[in-house]
Write a protein that holds these residues in place. Sequence first.
Motif, mmCIF file in Angstrom:
data_model
loop_
_atom_site.group_PDB
_atom_site.id
_atom_site.type_symbol
_atom_site.label_atom_id
_atom_site.label_comp_id
_atom_site.label_asym_id
_atom_site.label_seq_id
_atom_site.Cartn_x
_atom_site.Cartn_y
_atom_site.Cartn_z
ATOM 1 N N TYR A 128 0.826 -1.213 0.000
ATOM 2 C CA TYR A 128 0.000 0.000 0.000
ATOM 3 C C TYR A 128 0.860 1.264 0.000
ATOM 4 C CZ TYR A 128 -3.222 3.636 1.441
ATOM 5 O OH TYR A 128 -3.943 4.805 1.491
ATOM 6 N N VAL A 129 1.811 1.340 0.931
ATOM 7 C CA VAL A 129 2.611 2.571 1.038
ATOM 8 C C VAL A 129 3.514 2.764 -0.167
ATOM 9 C CG1 VAL A 129 2.544 2.537 3.562
ATOM 10 C CG2 VAL A 129 4.464 1.449 2.379
ATOM 11 N N SER A 130 3.844 1.675 -0.867
ATOM 12 C CA SER A 130 4.730 1.757 -2.028
ATOM 13 C C SER A 130 3.995 2.147 -3.303
ATOM 14 C CB SER A 130 5.445 0.421 -2.250
ATOM 15 O OG SER A 130 6.183 0.036 -1.118
ATOM 16 N N THR A 131 2.697 1.924 -3.326
ATOM 17 C CA THR A 131 1.914 2.182 -4.542
ATOM 18 C C THR A 131 0.861 3.270 -4.314
ATOM 19 O OG1 THR A 131 0.453 0.318 -3.959
ATOM 20 C CG2 THR A 131 2.284 -0.132 -5.473
ATOM 21 N N PHE A 132 -0.153 2.944 -3.528
ATOM 22 C CA PHE A 132 -1.273 3.870 -3.345
ATOM 23 C C PHE A 132 -0.862 5.149 -2.615
ATOM 24 C CE2 PHE A 132 -3.334 -0.240 -3.899
ATOM 25 C CZ PHE A 132 -4.300 0.069 -4.845
ATOM 26 N N ALA A 133 -0.072 5.014 -1.543
ATOM 27 C CA ALA A 133 0.323 6.196 -0.770
ATOM 28 C C ALA A 133 1.454 6.970 -1.418
ATOM 29 C CB ALA A 133 0.725 5.782 0.651
ATOM 30 N N SER A 134 2.077 6.401 -2.423
ATOM 31 C CA SER A 134 3.192 7.078 -3.093
ATOM 32 C C SER A 134 2.796 7.476 -4.507
ATOM 33 C CB SER A 134 4.425 6.164 -3.121
ATOM 34 O OG SER A 134 4.843 5.856 -1.813
ATOM 35 N N VAL A 135 2.754 6.516 -5.411
ATOM 36 C CA VAL A 135 2.563 6.804 -6.829
ATOM 37 C C VAL A 135 1.129 7.236 -7.142
ATOM 38 C CG1 VAL A 135 2.762 5.871 -9.148
ATOM 39 C CG2 VAL A 135 4.392 5.157 -7.377
#
Length: 297
Positions: free
Chosen positions: A216-223
């Motif tokens: 989650y933090v690598s995709t949704f919360a970042s990109v």
Amino acid sequence: MQKGILLLVLATFLWAGNYICGRFLGPALPATLLNTIRWAISTLILWGLVILNKKQLPIFIRWKEFLVLGFLGVFAFSTLNYLGLKSISASQAGMISAGIPITILVFTPFFLKEQIKIKAWIGAIISIIGVILLVQGKQATSSEGSILGEIEIILSCVAWGMYTVLGKKYGKKIDPLTLTAGAAFYGTLLSAISCIGTVDPKLIHMTRNAWICIIYVSTFASVVAYFAWNAGVKIVGAGRAAPYINLLPVWTVLLGVLLLQEQISGITFVGGIITIFGAVLASGQSRVVKTQHEVNS
């Protein structure tokens, strides 16, 4: 216009989820290792997008800009957030983050030479008072660790304020996607270096839910959040978009209460409201300045 607003709201909601996951991942991974894994994945995605958009990434030519932004926005901001979330609640961290617009306001005259109106400074003072109340609003079970956590979150706000202002300055020569991809690379590199000799394997306790949070933090919360925010800004304009960042602490508190069963003391709640009010007042005034600056340019 409505689509743009929905995108801005979505971005702040996804960013709030980072605080929830950071709190959950505290016992699973050391902060520096968590940040390294998160941004290593995000960097690969961002570089893939750069390639798909047929853009060039001057990773060595523009290394100074990328290194500065990588240190501030990727390494310092995220690592300090994860360190702080080990000892304070996501709700409290989210409300302290309401001071981010104030740090942007403070650094703007120094790096961008833009004028800030008096009402914006009044908003900044009000917000600072709110943050002071937040720091004082600890539970009866609080300890020195929570005080350190609050300081770490405040410092993360300072790092993000500098990152935002310098990002605007460097963004005059580099497009947002390239700037973010380059900063992500150097930030990940710095984070990985910080892990050397400091990460104890015994402190790693990964579970299925922990891996879900990492994704989650690598995709949704970042990109995803990044593109939702920028798409929203493109539709509604930078001036109208600025105040929506103040939804971040609101979402964080709601998610903290609902998902982590966090409780908020009265003084913490009051401090959060004052902080958000001051930030809204400051953002509203900086919006006028930004709009005039855009017209002049």
